[in-house]
Enzyme design. Structure first.
Site, short mmCIF file in Angstrom:
data_model
loop_
_atom_site.label_atom_id
_atom_site.label_comp_id
_atom_site.label_asym_id
_atom_site.label_seq_id
_atom_site.Cartn_x
_atom_site.Cartn_y
_atom_site.Cartn_z
N PRO A 64 38.39 36.08 39.74
CA PRO A 64 37.11 36.76 39.79
C PRO A 64 36.10 36.47 38.68
CG PRO A 64 38.91 38.29 40.15
CD PRO A 64 39.49 37.00 39.70
N HIS A 65 36.48 36.46 37.43
CA HIS A 65 35.46 36.25 36.42
C HIS A 65 36.03 35.94 35.04
CE1 HIS A 65 36.12 40.56 37.21
NE2 HIS A 65 36.13 40.69 35.90
N LEU A 66 35.25 35.12 34.31
CA LEU A 66 35.52 34.80 32.91
C LEU A 66 36.92 34.22 32.70
CD1 LEU A 66 33.92 38.01 31.42
CD2 LEU A 66 32.82 35.79 31.78
#
Length: 150
Positions: A64-66
């Site tokens: 999803p992210h980072l």
């Protein structure tokens, strides 16, 4: 070199460098970087600030992210918590080894990330050493540094 199938969604700010294949139903971005021999199967979600390189991400998985994933294989239904980092390079110049049926076996590669079985999940800010294997449905805790298979 880059194939984005009809039905895939590529959000603003995404850079895809080939060879890469983004299958129908996958979503990438915003602001993601996909490069070098990467396959994103159906239903995969790659989110904001993610970099994926030389990897296979099987269907219905979420990055999803980072997060950074390099030289890895993620099974079906894998979910990586925010900030998951895959170390894929041995700095001593030796090849990455993985455990095959209880025996440490060279991959023949200096760069080799992780193999995550179907349904594996990571807590936020998980870090992996090169060559780690998580079995199906295995998980990590937030902030964990994973050095051994499970």
């Amino acid at each position: 070199d880059v194939v984005v199938e009809e039905g895939a969604v590529v959000e603003p700010g995404v850079v895809i460098e080939g060879p890469a294949l983004v299958k129908s139903g996958a979503t990438v971005g915003p602001n993601a970087y996909v490069r070098g021999a990467t396959l994103l199967e159906e239903g995969v979600h790659v989110g904001n600030g993610v970099e994926i390189k030389n990897s296979v991400v099987m269907r219905d998985s979420a990055v999803p992210h980072l997060t950074y994933v390099g030289d890895s294989v993620l099974g079906r239904g894998v979910n990586l918590g925010a900030g998951t980092q895959v170390s894929n390079l041995r700095h001593d110049g030796e090849d990455v080894a993985i455990d095959v049926k209880g025996e440490l076996t060279s991959t023949g590669r200096r760069k080799f990330g992780v193999v995550l079985g179907h349904g594996a999940k990571t807590g936020v800010n998980t870090s992996f050493n090169p060559g780690v294997v998580l079995s199906c449905d295995a998980f990590t805790y937030p902030g964990e540094v994973v050095t051994d298979d499970r």
